[in-house]
Scaffold this motif. Structure first.
Motif, PDB file in Angstrom:
ATOM      1  N   MET A  21       0.836  -1.198   0.000  1.00 42.53           N
ATOM      2  CA  MET A  21       0.000   0.000   0.000  1.00 42.53           C
ATOM      3  C   MET A  21       0.877   1.257   0.000  1.00 42.53           C
ATOM      4  SD  MET A  21      -3.514  -0.759   2.038  1.00 42.53           S
ATOM      5  CE  MET A  21      -3.040  -1.162   3.654  1.00 42.53           C
ATOM      6  N   ALA A  22       1.947   1.211   0.809  1.00 43.95           N
ATOM      7  CA  ALA A  22       2.857   2.365   0.863  1.00 43.95           C
ATOM      8  C   ALA A  22       3.488   2.600  -0.501  1.00 43.95           C
ATOM      9  CB  ALA A  22       3.929   2.113   1.919  1.00 43.95           C
ATOM     10  N   PHE A  23       3.882   1.513  -1.160  1.00 44.69           N
ATOM     11  CA  PHE A  23       4.497   1.611  -2.487  1.00 44.69           C
ATOM     12  C   PHE A  23       3.494   2.218  -3.482  1.00 44.69           C
ATOM     13  CE2 PHE A  23       5.327  -0.316  -6.664  1.00 44.69           C
ATOM     14  CZ  PHE A  23       6.596   0.185  -6.896  1.00 44.69           C
ATOM     15  N   CYS A  24       2.260   1.708  -3.443  1.00 47.98           N
ATOM     16  CA  CYS A  24       1.226   2.206  -4.363  1.00 47.98           C
ATOM     17  C   CYS A  24       0.971   3.689  -4.114  1.00 47.98           C
ATOM     18  CB  CYS A  24      -0.079   1.440  -4.178  1.00 47.98           C
ATOM     19  SG  CYS A  24      -0.003  -0.228  -4.777  1.00 47.98           S
ATOM     20  N   TYR A  25       0.959   4.061  -2.834  1.00 47.14           N
ATOM     21  CA  TYR A  25       0.692   5.465  -2.503  1.00 47.14           C
ATOM     22  C   TYR A  25       1.798   6.360  -3.069  1.00 47.14           C
ATOM     23  CZ  TYR A  25       0.159   9.700   0.261  1.00 47.14           C
ATOM     24  OH  TYR A  25       0.018  11.005   0.637  1.00 47.14           O
ATOM     25  N   LEU A  26       3.046   5.938  -2.862  1.00 42.72           N
ATOM     26  CA  LEU A  26       4.167   6.736  -3.373  1.00 42.72           C
ATOM     27  C   LEU A  26       4.112   6.825  -4.904  1.00 42.72           C
ATOM     28  CD1 LEU A  26       7.045   5.512  -1.024  1.00 42.72           C
ATOM     29  CD2 LEU A  26       5.845   7.720  -0.992  1.00 42.72           C
ATOM     30  N   ILE A  29       1.682   9.296  -6.166  1.00 44.54           N
ATOM     31  CA  ILE A  29       2.153  10.692  -6.120  1.00 44.54           C
ATOM     32  C   ILE A  29       3.165  10.937  -7.243  1.00 44.54           C
ATOM     33  CG2 ILE A  29       3.431  12.392  -4.754  1.00 44.54           C
ATOM     34  CD1 ILE A  29       2.334  10.973  -2.242  1.00 44.54           C
ATOM     35  N   ALA A  30       4.081   9.967  -7.375  1.00 43.35           N
ATOM     36  CA  ALA A  30       5.202  10.168  -8.304  1.00 43.35           C
ATOM     37  C   ALA A  30       4.764  10.122  -9.768  1.00 43.35           C
ATOM     38  CB  ALA A  30       6.269   9.108  -8.035  1.00 43.35           C
ATOM     39  N   VAL A  31       3.946   9.135 -10.118  1.00 47.61           N
ATOM     40  CA  VAL A  31       3.606   8.944 -11.536  1.00 47.61           C
ATOM     41  C   VAL A  31       2.866  10.163 -12.110  1.00 47.61           C
ATOM     42  CG1 VAL A  31       2.265   7.520 -13.154  1.00 47.61           C
ATOM     43  CG2 VAL A  31       3.698   6.435 -11.429  1.00 47.61           C
ATOM     44  N   PRO A  32       1.832  10.706 -11.413  1.00 43.44           N
ATOM     45  CA  PRO A  32       1.178  11.898 -11.974  1.00 43.44           C
ATOM     46  C   PRO A  32       2.144  13.076 -12.138  1.00 43.44           C
ATOM     47  CG  PRO A  32      -0.176  10.944 -10.275  1.00 43.44           C
ATOM     48  CD  PRO A  32       1.128  10.232 -10.232  1.00 43.44           C
ATOM     49  N   ILE A  44      -2.649  22.995 -16.833  1.00 42.34           N
ATOM     50  CA  ILE A  44      -4.020  22.412 -16.803  1.00 42.34           C
ATOM     51  C   ILE A  44      -4.077  21.212 -15.845  1.00 42.34           C
ATOM     52  CG2 ILE A  44      -4.815  23.186 -19.077  1.00 42.34           C
ATOM     53  CD1 ILE A  44      -3.978  20.282 -20.022  1.00 42.34           C
ATOM     54  N   GLN A  45      -3.243  21.254 -14.829  1.00 40.38           N
ATOM     55  CA  GLN A  45      -3.167  20.083 -13.932  1.00 40.38           C
ATOM     56  C   GLN A  45      -4.499  19.801 -13.206  1.00 40.38           C
ATOM     57  OE1 GLN A  45       0.026  20.845 -11.266  1.00 40.38           O
ATOM     58  NE2 GLN A  45      -1.015  22.453 -10.130  1.00 40.38           N
ATOM     59  N   GLU A  46      -5.258  20.856 -12.924  1.00 40.77           N
ATOM     60  CA  GLU A  46      -6.539  20.634 -12.243  1.00 40.77           C
ATOM     61  C   GLU A  46      -7.512  19.880 -13.149  1.00 40.77           C
ATOM     62  OE1 GLU A  46      -7.431  21.156  -9.159  1.00 40.77           O
ATOM     63  OE2 GLU A  46      -5.434  21.904  -8.660  1.00 40.77           O
ATOM     64  N   GLU A  47      -7.539  20.282 -14.444  1.00 36.77           N
ATOM     65  CA  GLU A  47      -8.476  19.658 -15.398  1.00 36.77           C
ATOM     66  C   GLU A  47      -8.142  18.189 -15.654  1.00 36.77           C
ATOM     67  OE1 GLU A  47      -7.152  22.596 -15.804  1.00 36.77           O
ATOM     68  OE2 GLU A  47      -8.729  24.042 -16.234  1.00 36.77           O
ATOM     69  N   THR A  48      -6.867  17.861 -15.627  1.00 39.23           N
ATOM     70  CA  THR A  48      -6.488  16.469 -15.927  1.00 39.23           C
ATOM     71  C   THR A  48      -6.971  15.509 -14.839  1.00 39.23           C
ATOM     72  OG1 THR A  48      -4.382  16.739 -14.811  1.00 39.23           O
ATOM     73  CG2 THR A  48      -4.388  17.101 -17.193  1.00 39.23           C
ATOM     74  N   GLY A  49      -7.128  16.019 -13.639  1.00 39.09           N
ATOM     75  CA  GLY A  49      -7.556  15.154 -12.534  1.00 39.09           C
ATOM     76  C   GLY A  49      -6.443  14.265 -12.016  1.00 39.09           C
ATOM     77  N   LEU A  50      -5.231  14.471 -12.535  1.00 36.43           N
ATOM     78  CA  LEU A  50      -4.115  13.599 -12.116  1.00 36.43           C
ATOM     79  C   LEU A  50      -3.770  13.781 -10.641  1.00 36.43           C
ATOM     80  CD1 LEU A  50      -1.769  13.874 -15.218  1.00 36.43           C
ATOM     81  CD2 LEU A  50      -2.750  11.780 -14.301  1.00 36.43           C
ATOM     82  N   LEU A  51      -4.033  14.969 -10.145  1.00 36.55           N
ATOM     83  CA  LEU A  51      -3.673  15.224  -8.751  1.00 36.55           C
ATOM     84  C   LEU A  51      -4.610  14.511  -7.771  1.00 36.55           C
ATOM     85  CD1 LEU A  51      -2.682  18.995  -8.901  1.00 36.55           C
ATOM     86  CD2 LEU A  51      -1.211  16.995  -8.946  1.00 36.55           C
ATOM     87  N   LYS A  52      -5.702  13.992  -8.302  1.00 37.47           N
ATOM     88  CA  LYS A  52      -6.641  13.244  -7.437  1.00 37.47           C
ATOM     89  C   LYS A  52      -6.188  11.782  -7.258  1.00 37.47           C
ATOM     90  CE  LYS A  52     -10.567  15.993  -7.118  1.00 37.47           C
ATOM     91  NZ  LYS A  52      -9.896  17.293  -7.219  1.00 37.47           N
ATOM     92  N   THR A  53      -5.178  11.373  -8.016  1.00 30.93           N
ATOM     93  CA  THR A  53      -4.754   9.956  -7.963  1.00 30.93           C
ATOM     94  C   THR A  53      -4.396   9.502  -6.541  1.00 30.93           C
ATOM     95  OG1 THR A  53      -3.850  10.337 -10.136  1.00 30.93           O
ATOM     96  CG2 THR A  53      -3.336   8.233  -9.144  1.00 30.93           C
ATOM     97  N   PRO A  54      -3.607  10.292  -5.777  1.00 28.45           N
ATOM     98  CA  PRO A  54      -3.293   9.826  -4.410  1.00 28.45           C
ATOM     99  C   PRO A  54      -4.550   9.669  -3.548  1.00 28.45           C
ATOM    100  CG  PRO A  54      -1.879  11.637  -5.039  1.00 28.45           C
ATOM    101  CD  PRO A  54      -2.926  11.548  -6.097  1.00 28.45           C
ATOM    102  N   LEU A  55      -5.526  10.594  -3.754  1.00 27.96           N
ATOM    103  CA  LEU A  55      -6.772  10.503  -2.984  1.00 27.96           C
ATOM    104  C   LEU A  55      -7.524   9.219  -3.331  1.00 27.96           C
ATOM    105  CD1 LEU A  55      -8.499  12.200  -0.958  1.00 27.96           C
ATOM    106  CD2 LEU A  55      -9.832  12.920  -2.936  1.00 27.96           C
TER     107      LEU A  55
END
Lengths: 390, 259
Positions: A21-26, A29-32, A44-55
């Motif tokens: 789980m820790a690995f997936c969480y990191l 964050i890293a991949v987006p 356009i980072q908000e529109e991509t929704g990539l920042l929601k990935t950790p959530l």
């Protein structure tokens, strides 16, 4: 620190799962960040929704942890554990040897940690993670209530769950609703654990379904004819009239709630037609169980030539799909005349559908052992596994 | 005791059994014989609860068949029906099959293991006990299917043509002796069908002959012999009862050939 670790270990999932789980969480964050950097999408980072990935990832952890907390600790889900516990002098006042089945302070700490991380990623939606944890935990509790025969708690939780469909747009209200469900689950768990002696015994129908009855059914299926049909085996009983009505109302409430949410979507009509056809086919399942291996007392030509076209004591098994077909047809016609009341029409149709399917299908034991039919081996014989003697 | 009351059965329009009433005493070995297609298997199926007759009913030890769930479950443990052609699990060994049947009928495990082993010895199947049933010959499959009613220690055995289906002379002898002792020593009631009278004399003490859907004969063999007179074998007597026209048919055939 060592004492804290030991204390936390009571409820923590296995190490490999925590590391994963820790690995997936990191990675979430890293991949987006890498994608944003590589494709230069910062504007356009908000529109991509990539920042929601950790959530999203934290939400998944919350669900996994919620399922784990009930599934891995409740004796009902672990046959060996339950059977061993039944042999010991354990009673509900004492702690469970494998760890607490109720939510405890350690869970609160873990949830706080996940929620803090969620808040860090999205201060508006952070409440979703603890809500997901509680939903997952309550769903496992719901399953345990069915298995421990605490049907009333199962019924209440199932009845309250659609409230989330109405409140999902407001994380705060959703969380309150989920918290209420969790409190009811907690009461149910306490009640279930107090009656451990009852549900861990042989009289538990669902446990028998899991172990003894399933063993019998497997035996029956592998032993061939005549043992499969003539063996002294009991089948699960149909629900009583009261429960048939209660389950039907539950189905109606769920249908009403779901359709109210989706009726304005463009794909609604095709979805409803698909579900309607599926339900119509499903209404034949109880009948097919009665038909399997049970031929009519006289054959088709016998019926024609003796004028006994309908044999009520046998043909009653077709009543349920017939009534259900009428019910679905009526619901379809009603939607044409009252398109604005779709949710009500389908809610009522689902209520009748479930009621007729449950109540008009003969009890399988009654049918098998006392019905007016001929038992015959040809139906359902698996010829790849069985050999016929000469 | 098995009591059959006014049983009538038809599958289409031709009645297979017509208003049959009779009693089969406890501890008897009753052979049901008759020409092909005259309702022997149907009669046994009615006794076994495989089918509900159009009219009439069957009682076993005072309990009516198919009258309630609990009573029927109790009757199924008490009376075991073995059809002439069974389906056996191909990939299971003979031992697994027999133990499975025993467990289905709640026979105590230790007794089950021992009984299964004795049954393998009885039918000369010891070497094949742990081989898949698909490796068995037709006669060996018949033997293992015949062992299944024995392992459950039922009080009433309803066997459809137990002596046919490729059973070798050793198997026939073993089955014959076992059935006789079960009836004489344990008071088991045994009802079986047989296509030919030759099998009846040594295997049964009672006889039911079904002809044209009705009971032509229902008596003990000893009484039948007394009634039909001395100096004749059981076979002769049975042939006259069951196939009265056979001798004439043979004579007609050869008479036609000479002409």
């Amino acid at each position: 620190m060592k004492r804290f670790t030991i204390w936390m270990r009571e409820v923590l999932p296995p190490k490999w799962l925590i590391i994963l789980m820790a690995f997936c969480y990191l990675m979430s964050i890293a991949v987006p960040q890498l994608v944003l950097y590589y494709f230069d999408l910062y504007e356009i980072q908000e529109e991509t929704g990539l920042l929601k990935t950790p959530l999203f990832c934290l939400g998944m952890f919350a669900i996994i942890f919620g399922l784990y907390r009930s599934g891995a600790f409740h004796p009902i889900f672990q046959n060996d554990y339950r059977e061993w516990l039944a042999q010991t002098p354990w009673s509900h006042e004492k702690p469970l040897p494998r760890g607490p089945v109720y939510l405890v302070a350690q869970d609160f700490l873990i949830l706080c940690m996940i929620s803090s991380l969620s808040y860090f990623h999205d201060p508006e939606l952070w409440l979703i993670t603890p809500s997901l944890f509680l939903i997952a935990h309550s769903l496992m509790c719901l399953m345990s209530f069915i298995l421990t025969q605490e049907y009333r708690y199962a019924y209440v939780i199932t009845f309250l769950l659609p409230s989330l469909l109405y409140l999902y747009e407001s994380p705060g209200l959703s969380f309150i609703s989920v918290a209420i469900i969790a409190i009811i689950s907690h009461w149910g768990l306490r009640k279930a654990m107090r009656t451990f002696d009852k549900w861990s015994g042989e009289q538990n129908h669902f446990l028998q379904t899991n172990s003894q009855l399933a063993k019998e059914m497997r035996l029956k299926n592998i032993l061939g004819w005549p043992h499969d049909s003539m063996g002294p085996i009991s089948s699960p009983k149909n629900p009583t009239l009261g429960w048939a009505i209660a389950l039907a109302l539950q189905a109606g409430w769920w249908s009403f709630s779901v359709i109210l949410q989706i009726s304005d979507r463009p794909e609604f009509l095709s979805l409803i037609i698909g579900i309607g056809i599926g339900l119509w086919v499903c209404s034949f399942i109880p009948t097919s169980r009665c038909l399997s291996g049970h031929a009519p007392p006289i054959n088709f030509w016998g019926r024609m030539r003796t004028g006994r076209w309908i044999i009520p004591s046998y043909d009653k098994i077709f009543l349920s799909p017939l009534v259900v077909s009428c019910c679905l047809t009526l619901a379809t016609c009603m939607t044409l005349y009252f398109p604005q009341s779709l949710a009500i029409i389908f809610g009522v149709a689902a209520t009748f559908y479930v009621f007729f399917t449950i109540y008009f299908t003969p009890d399988l034991d009654e049918w098998r052992l006392t019905g007016n039919h001929r038992i015959h081996p040809g139906f359902g014989i698996n010829k790849t596994e069985l050999v016929q003697t000469q | 005791m098995i009591r059959v009351e006014n049983v009538t059965q038809h599958y289409s329009v031709r009645p297979v059994l017509t208003d049959i009433s009779l009693t089969i005493p406890q501890g008897s070995r009753t052979a049901v014989i008759g020409p092909n297609g005259m309702g022997k298997t149907t009669f046994l199926s009615v006794l076994a609860g495989v089918l509900e007759p159009q009219r009439g009913h069957v009682e076993i030890d005072g309990i009516r068949r198919r009258s309630s769930v609990d009573k029927e479950l109790a009757l199924r443990k008490k009376a075991f029906f073995l059809p002439d052609r069974c389906y056996l699990p191909k990939m299971r060994t003979g031992r697994e099959f027999l133990l499975g049947v025993g467990r289905l009928y709640d026979i105590e495990e230790l007794r089950l293991f021992d009984h299964a082993q004795r049954l393998f010895s009885l039918f000369n199947l010891t070497e094949l006990a742990d081989s898949p049933i698909s490796n068995y010959s037709a006669g060996q499959q018949k033997k293992i299917s015949l062992a299944s009613p024995l392992i459950i220690e039922a009080e009433i055995l309803l066997l459809d043509e137990p002596f046919s289906g490729g059973l070798d002379p050793a198997g026939i002898l073993a089955l014959r002796r076992v059935l006789t002792r079960l009836a004489e020593e344990n008071g088991c009631t045994i009802v079986f069908t047989a296509p030919v009278p030759e099998l009846v004399a040594e295997n049964a003490d009672r006889l039911i002959v079904i002809r044209d859907g009705q009971i032509a004969v229902n008596d003990s063999i000893a009484d039948l012999l007394t009634k039909t007179g001395t100096g004749r074998s059981v076979e002769q007597m049975l042939n006259e009862q069951i196939f009265p026209e056979s001798e004439q048919n043979v004579a007609d055939y050869f008479a036609g050939g000479v002409a």
